[in-house]
Scaffold this motif. Structure first.
Motif, PDB file in Angstrom:
ATOM      1  N   GLN A 154      39.639  26.861  38.852  1.00 25.22           N
ATOM      2  CA  GLN A 154      39.988  27.188  37.455  1.00 25.22           C
ATOM      3  C   GLN A 154      40.969  28.341  37.315  1.00 25.22           C
ATOM      4  N   PHE A 155      41.113  29.139  38.376  1.00 20.15           N
ATOM      5  CA  PHE A 155      41.837  30.399  38.206  1.00 20.15           C
ATOM      6  C   PHE A 155      43.071  30.487  39.110  1.00 20.15           C
ATOM      7  N   HIS A 156      44.062  31.222  38.630  1.00 23.63           N
ATOM      8  CA  HIS A 156      45.264  31.452  39.426  1.00 23.63           C
ATOM      9  C   HIS A 156      44.922  32.046  40.789  1.00 23.63           C
ATOM     10  N   GLY A 157      43.915  32.925  40.832  1.00 22.89           N
ATOM     11  CA  GLY A 157      43.579  33.595  42.088  1.00 22.89           C
ATOM     12  C   GLY A 157      42.761  32.753  43.050  1.00 22.89           C
ATOM     13  N   GLY A 158      42.338  31.552  42.620  1.00 21.21           N
ATOM     14  CA  GLY A 158      41.584  30.655  43.498  1.00 21.21           C
ATOM     15  C   GLY A 158      40.316  31.301  44.015  1.00 21.21           C
ATOM     16  N   LEU A 159      40.127  31.208  45.318  1.00 26.50           N
ATOM     17  CA  LEU A 159      38.916  31.692  45.974  1.00 26.50           C
ATOM     18  C   LEU A 159      38.609  33.156  45.643  1.00 26.50           C
TER      19      LEU A 159
ATOM     20  N   ILE B 202      34.715  26.902  40.719  1.00 29.70           N
ATOM     21  CA  ILE B 202      35.175  28.192  40.180  1.00 29.70           C
ATOM     22  C   ILE B 202      36.627  28.444  40.598  1.00 29.70           C
ATOM     23  N   SER B 203      36.868  28.368  41.903  1.00 33.26           N
ATOM     24  CA  SER B 203      38.213  28.667  42.416  1.00 33.26           C
ATOM     25  C   SER B 203      39.271  27.829  41.708  1.00 33.26           C
TER      26      SER B 203
END
Ligand SMILES: NC(=O)c1ccc[n+]([C@@H]2O[C@H](COP(=O)([O-])OP(=O)(O)OC[C@H]3O[C@@H](n4cnc5c(N)ncnc54)[C@H](O)[C@@H]3O)[C@@H](O)[C@H]2O)c1
Length: 267
Positions: free
Chosen positions: A248-253, A245-246
């Protein structure tokens, strides 16, 4: 700009700015609820709790420009974020308006847009997609900045800071690292730039893996010098601790369900 107020001056970024900007302006006024080292030449120390409007207004007297850093600087409970980040930020802008401060530079965060896919390049015109309570508080802060610029004529810069570290510590930080030297450069440009109304800027170094575009801010004159690529080979030779999950996104965790601010697992 003669007298610059820094809120959250005892923190990591505040301490770096204190050293990096020493002697550049007539007075650096340093404010926090945490203890600060005694004032040196060209410095003033003024304790103020951001949750107390009267105290913040006192710290704002005769100030030309505020660099607003004071906050809970990462994901936390709503009970903590509400007073320090939400009420505190409102108080900073309101006190600035009351005291006729010309400019506020607001430490926002890339967690304002943390739920954009990392594969996607984004600029500052994309709609907010916060990845947690902390990110929501920074969306609020940017909105307050916009309001006080449009309604009250303050000059406002919102800095969507990536990851301020001495050096990038893991893969996620490679695109979003902001070095101490570049942090001083960026804030210096925002203080010194000729008049601007309202700007939003991604606060990152000159990283080869950067996924942010600072559209239309050439006039700011920010030219970052450091590049996280210098650390990439070392980082990439260690195991990738990010989960599916982390990653995939700019915000990570931060994008994970149930993330409560404990970064120990990843950093
Ligand atoms: N460090 C980063 O990588 C990063 C990334 C994005 C955004 N930011 C933002 O930049 C700012 C500074 O970050 P930092 O890393 O130096 O954080 P930090 O935690 O080291 O410093 C924050 C400071 O704010 C002070 N503070 C908190 N609540 C206060 C209150 N009610 N009144 C007065 N002072 C108060 C704290 O005492 C602390 O000294 C924060 O707003 C943070 O959200 C930081």
């Amino acid at each position: 700009m003669n007298r610059i107020l820094i809120t959250g001056a005892a923190g990591k970024i505040g301490s770096t700015l204190r050293e990096g900007m020493r002697g550049r302006y007539a007075v650096l006024r340093l404010s926090d609820i945490a203890p600060l080292d005694p004032a040196r030449a060209g410095e003033e120390i003024m304790r103020a709790d951001l949750t107390d409007l009267a105290e913040v207004e006192g710290a704002m007297r005769d100030v030309d420009c505020v660099v607003h850093l004071g906050a809970i600087a990462g994901e936390d409970t709503w009970d903590k974020i509400l007073p320090h980040n939400v009420v505190g930020t409102w108080n900073v802008f309101e006190a600035a308006r009351r005291q006729g401060v010309h400019r506020v530079i607001y430490a926002s965060s890339h967690h304002v847009v943390g739920f954009y896919r990392r594969a996607r390049f984004i600029d500052q015109t994309v709609a907010p997609r916060p990845d947690g309570v902390y990110g929501v508080s920074k969306v609020f802060g940017e909105a307050v900045g916009r309001l006080f610029a449009d309604k009250h004529g303050l000059s406002v810069a919102c800095l969507r800071i990536g990851a301020f570290r001495d050096k990038p510590a893991d893969r996620r930080l490679l695109p979003i690292w902001l070095s101490p030297r570049d942090a001083v450069r960026l804030v210096g440009c925002c203080i010194d730039a000729p008049d601007y109304h309202f700007i939003v800027v991604y606060g990152v170094s000159n990283n080869r893996r950067n996924r942010y575009r600072n559209a239309g801010i050439e006039s700011l004159g920010y030219r970052p010098q450091d590049d996280s690529e210098d650390y990439a080979a070392d980082i990439l030779s260690t195991p990738d601790l990010e989960d599916a999950i982390s990653r995939q996104f700019h915000g990570g965790l931060y994008a994970q369900m149930g993330f409560d601010g404990d970064l120990a697992r990843i950093e």
